[in-house]
Design a protein around this motif. Structure first.
Motif, PDB file in Angstrom:
ATOM      1  N   ARG A  29       0.832  -1.209   0.000  1.00 59.75           N
ATOM      2  CA  ARG A  29       0.000   0.000   0.000  1.00 59.75           C
ATOM      3  C   ARG A  29       0.862   1.253   0.000  1.00 59.75           C
ATOM      4  O   ARG A  29       0.581   2.222  -0.716  1.00 59.75           O
ATOM      5  N   GLN A  30       1.924   1.234   0.801  1.00 62.78           N
ATOM      6  CA  GLN A  30       2.801   2.398   0.860  1.00 62.78           C
ATOM      7  C   GLN A  30       3.526   2.606  -0.461  1.00 62.78           C
ATOM      8  O   GLN A  30       3.657   3.736  -0.946  1.00 62.78           O
ATOM      9  N   SER A  31       3.987   1.516  -1.065  1.00 67.78           N
ATOM     10  CA  SER A  31       4.681   1.630  -2.349  1.00 67.78           C
ATOM     11  C   SER A  31       3.756   2.159  -3.435  1.00 67.78           C
ATOM     12  O   SER A  31       4.157   2.980  -4.268  1.00 67.78           O
ATOM     13  N   LEU A  32       2.517   1.685  -3.442  1.00 64.53           N
ATOM     14  CA  LEU A  32       1.558   2.166  -4.437  1.00 64.53           C
ATOM     15  C   LEU A  32       1.233   3.642  -4.215  1.00 64.53           C
ATOM     16  O   LEU A  32       1.052   4.408  -5.179  1.00 64.53           O
ATOM     17  N   LEU A  33       1.155   4.049  -2.950  1.00 63.34           N
ATOM     18  CA  LEU A  33       0.926   5.463  -2.659  1.00 63.34           C
ATOM     19  C   LEU A  33       2.110   6.304  -3.140  1.00 63.34           C
ATOM     20  O   LEU A  33       1.930   7.357  -3.767  1.00 63.34           O
ATOM     21  N   ASP A  34       3.329   5.839  -2.858  1.00 62.47           N
ATOM     22  CA  ASP A  34       4.527   6.557  -3.323  1.00 62.47           C
ATOM     23  C   ASP A  34       4.538   6.654  -4.849  1.00 62.47           C
ATOM     24  O   ASP A  34       4.940   7.683  -5.417  1.00 62.47           O
ATOM     25  N   TRP A  35       4.110   5.558  -5.518  1.00 65.20           N
ATOM     26  CA  TRP A  35       4.059   5.548  -6.987  1.00 65.20           C
ATOM     27  C   TRP A  35       3.073   6.586  -7.492  1.00 65.20           C
ATOM     28  O   TRP A  35       3.378   7.341  -8.427  1.00 65.20           O
ATOM     29  N   ARG A  36       1.908   6.680  -6.863  1.00 63.68           N
ATOM     30  CA  ARG A  36       0.901   7.659  -7.291  1.00 63.68           C
ATOM     31  C   ARG A  36       1.415   9.086  -7.097  1.00 63.68           C
ATOM     32  O   ARG A  36       1.191   9.959  -7.941  1.00 63.68           O
ATOM     33  N   ILE A  37       2.097   9.319  -5.992  1.00 63.38           N
ATOM     34  CA  ILE A  37       2.640  10.654  -5.745  1.00 63.38           C
ATOM     35  C   ILE A  37       3.712  10.985  -6.783  1.00 63.38           C
ATOM     36  O   ILE A  37       3.742  12.085  -7.350  1.00 63.38           O
ATOM     37  N   ALA A  38       4.606  10.002  -7.035  1.00 57.98           N
ATOM     38  CA  ALA A  38       5.696  10.239  -7.990  1.00 57.98           C
ATOM     39  C   ALA A  38       5.173  10.486  -9.402  1.00 57.98           C
ATOM     40  O   ALA A  38       5.770  11.256 -10.170  1.00 57.98           O
ATOM     41  N   GLN A  66      -2.319  17.835  -1.742  1.00 57.71           N
ATOM     42  CA  GLN A  66      -3.066  16.832  -0.986  1.00 57.71           C
ATOM     43  C   GLN A  66      -2.172  15.806  -0.300  1.00 57.71           C
ATOM     44  O   GLN A  66      -2.662  14.987   0.482  1.00 57.71           O
ATOM     45  N   VAL A  67      -0.877  15.848  -0.572  1.00 55.16           N
ATOM     46  CA  VAL A  67       0.000  14.776  -0.107  1.00 55.16           C
ATOM     47  C   VAL A  67      -0.002  14.656   1.412  1.00 55.16           C
ATOM     48  O   VAL A  67      -0.111  13.555   1.973  1.00 55.16           O
ATOM     49  N   ARG A  68       0.089  15.781   2.127  1.00 52.93           N
ATOM     50  CA  ARG A  68       0.122  15.704   3.590  1.00 52.93           C
ATOM     51  C   ARG A  68      -1.186  15.158   4.130  1.00 52.93           C
ATOM     52  O   ARG A  68      -1.195  14.340   5.060  1.00 52.93           O
ATOM     53  N   ALA A  69      -2.307  15.579   3.554  1.00 50.46           N
ATOM     54  CA  ALA A  69      -3.601  15.044   3.986  1.00 50.46           C
ATOM     55  C   ALA A  69      -3.692  13.558   3.687  1.00 50.46           C
ATOM     56  O   ALA A  69      -4.207  12.771   4.499  1.00 50.46           O
ATOM     57  N   ARG A  70      -3.165  13.168   2.538  1.00 53.24           N
ATOM     58  CA  ARG A  70      -3.256  11.763   2.104  1.00 53.24           C
ATOM     59  C   ARG A  70      -2.358  10.851   2.931  1.00 53.24           C
ATOM     60  O   ARG A  70      -2.681   9.694   3.149  1.00 53.24           O
ATOM     61  N   THR A  71      -1.227  11.369   3.389  1.00 55.17           N
ATOM     62  CA  THR A  71      -0.262  10.519   4.088  1.00 55.17           C
ATOM     63  C   THR A  71      -0.375  10.579   5.606  1.00 55.17           C
ATOM     64  O   THR A  71       0.038   9.636   6.285  1.00 55.17           O
ATOM     65  N   SER A  72      -0.918  11.675   6.140  1.00 52.86           N
ATOM     66  CA  SER A  72      -0.953  11.775   7.606  1.00 52.86           C
ATOM     67  C   SER A  72      -2.207  12.478   8.116  1.00 52.86           C
ATOM     68  O   SER A  72      -2.206  13.069   9.192  1.00 52.86           O
ATOM     69  N   THR A 126     -10.508   8.771  -1.186  1.00 51.51           N
ATOM     70  CA  THR A 126     -10.316   7.370  -1.571  1.00 51.51           C
ATOM     71  C   THR A 126     -11.686   6.687  -1.588  1.00 51.51           C
ATOM     72  O   THR A 126     -12.593   7.081  -0.840  1.00 51.51           O
ATOM     73  N   ILE A 127     -11.798   5.667  -2.416  1.00 57.26           N
ATOM     74  CA  ILE A 127     -13.061   4.919  -2.475  1.00 57.26           C
ATOM     75  C   ILE A 127     -13.174   3.972  -1.292  1.00 57.26           C
ATOM     76  O   ILE A 127     -14.222   3.834  -0.675  1.00 57.26           O
ATOM     77  N   GLU A 128     -12.060   3.297  -0.972  1.00 57.83           N
ATOM     78  CA  GLU A 128     -12.020   2.391   0.170  1.00 57.83           C
ATOM     79  C   GLU A 128     -11.284   3.062   1.312  1.00 57.83           C
ATOM     80  O   GLU A 128     -10.366   3.843   1.105  1.00 57.83           O
ATOM     81  N   LYS A 129     -11.677   2.737   2.526  1.00 57.27           N
ATOM     82  CA  LYS A 129     -11.018   3.319   3.686  1.00 57.27           C
ATOM     83  C   LYS A 129      -9.608   2.790   3.793  1.00 57.27           C
ATOM     84  O   LYS A 129      -9.360   1.595   3.634  1.00 57.27           O
ATOM     85  N   GLU A 130      -8.666   3.673   4.039  1.00 58.29           N
ATOM     86  CA  GLU A 130      -7.265   3.293   4.168  1.00 58.29           C
ATOM     87  C   GLU A 130      -6.715   3.858   5.460  1.00 58.29           C
ATOM     88  O   GLU A 130      -7.190   4.870   5.977  1.00 58.29           O
ATOM     89  N   THR A 131      -5.687   3.183   5.963  1.00 53.17           N
ATOM     90  CA  THR A 131      -4.996   3.636   7.158  1.00 53.17           C
ATOM     91  C   THR A 131      -3.731   4.351   6.753  1.00 53.17           C
ATOM     92  O   THR A 131      -2.896   3.785   6.042  1.00 53.17           O
ATOM     93  N   VAL A 132      -3.565   5.575   7.191  1.00 50.22           N
ATOM     94  CA  VAL A 132      -2.366   6.332   6.843  1.00 50.22           C
ATOM     95  C   VAL A 132      -1.279   6.030   7.836  1.00 50.22           C
ATOM     96  O   VAL A 132      -1.512   5.551   8.940  1.00 50.22           O
ATOM     97  N   ALA A 133      -0.014   6.253   7.402  1.00 53.46           N
ATOM     98  CA  ALA A 133       1.114   5.957   8.273  1.00 53.46           C
ATOM     99  C   ALA A 133       1.176   6.946   9.422  1.00 53.46           C
ATOM    100  O   ALA A 133       0.732   8.073   9.322  1.00 53.46           O
TER     101      ALA A 133
END
Length: 263
Positions: A158-167, A175-181, A256-263
């Motif tokens: 999940r973290q790698s896919l999130l990093d890929w989307r950001i990159a 939105q990155v700070r909201a999305r990650t924390s 997000t469509i599905e609920k996710e847990t941020v780091a």
């Protein structure tokens, strides 16, 4: 559970075959064998048991993640792949057909490449493997074309896919700070409009959402989201989604469509 049961059956068959071989090597009269199904001295039970013993490992009973997956290696990388072709191999195991799935892998760095997955796919799963469908995959940096499915519930995936989307620019930098924390709250879509922008096979949508944290007064926010064509049907007016925001900036929202847990 089923895989563990099949492993136990395979071990019992292995023990049966070992005893049968030893009885043959040491000249024991197999008409009085200690083995079940072997009292008449016939070799036919051994034939059937040997065939079963050889077939069971082909079902992936010793694979930690099942057919189409493998144990992650230290040099594994995670990326998003898109299906470009699905071909039946003609092989069927337990009435489940086997397919070769060809995917275009897009790493977070480096060029795209074509990989292949060979998997058993049930009829229910076939409907989701359309051309262009996204799949999370693992691949080795030493042999990038040898890809395997990655577990989307694995936190590292999940973290790698999130990093890929950001990159790849699929998440607005604001939105990155909201999305990650950020804080995650339920929300509903009030309006949706395509912007005409496309990246990595995804279309950007401009959304107005009503965010409804438990015990708080709801508020509206405007945001954008890149989505695969297969997901757009779940992003219509009235659709429930999840909004992520920081307490000090509740108007900057990632969806997000599905609920996710941020780091």
């Amino acid at each position: 559970m089923v895989r563990n049961l099949l492993r136990l059956v395979w071990l019992l068959l292995s023990a049966w075959l070992i005893v049968w071989v030893l009885e043959g090597l040491f000249g024991i009269d197999q008409r009085h064998s200690v083995l079940p199904f072997q009292g008449d001295g016939s070799s036919r039970p051994a034939l059937f048991i040997g065939v079963a013993w050889g077939i069971l490992p082909m079902l992936g009973i010793f694979s930690p993640a099942g057919p189409g997956r493998r144990r992650p290696r230290p040099d594994d990388r995670i990326a998003v792949a898109r299906v470009i072709a699905v071909d039946a191999t003609g092989t069927t195991i337990n009435d489940v057909p086997q397919y070769d799935i060809f995917v275009r892998v897009t790493p977070d760095s480096g060029e795209d490449f074509i990989g292949q997955l060979r998997m058993l796919i049930t009829p229910d799963e076939q409907s989701s493997l359309v051309i262009g469908a996204p799949l999370p995959v693992r691949f080795s940096s030493m042999k990038p074309d040898a890809v395997a499915l990655a577990d989307p519930l694995d936190p590292a995936v999940r973290q790698s896919l999130l990093d890929w989307r950001i990159a790849k620019g699929l998440i607005d930098p604001r939105q990155v700070r909201a999305r990650t924390s950020g804080i995650t709250s339920p929300a509903d879509i009030l309006s949706v409009r395509p912007t005409g922008k496309r990246l990595e096979g995804q279309s950007e949508l401009a959304l107005t959402v009503l965010i409804s944290p438990e015990g708080q007064t709801p508020w509206e926010a405007e945001t954008t989201l890149f989505a695969y064509p297969q997901a757009i049907g779940r992003l219509q007016v009235g659709s429930p989604v999840w909004a992520m925001y920081r307490r000090e900036d509740p108007k900057t929202v990632a969806i997000t469509i599905e609920k996710e847990t941020v780091a």
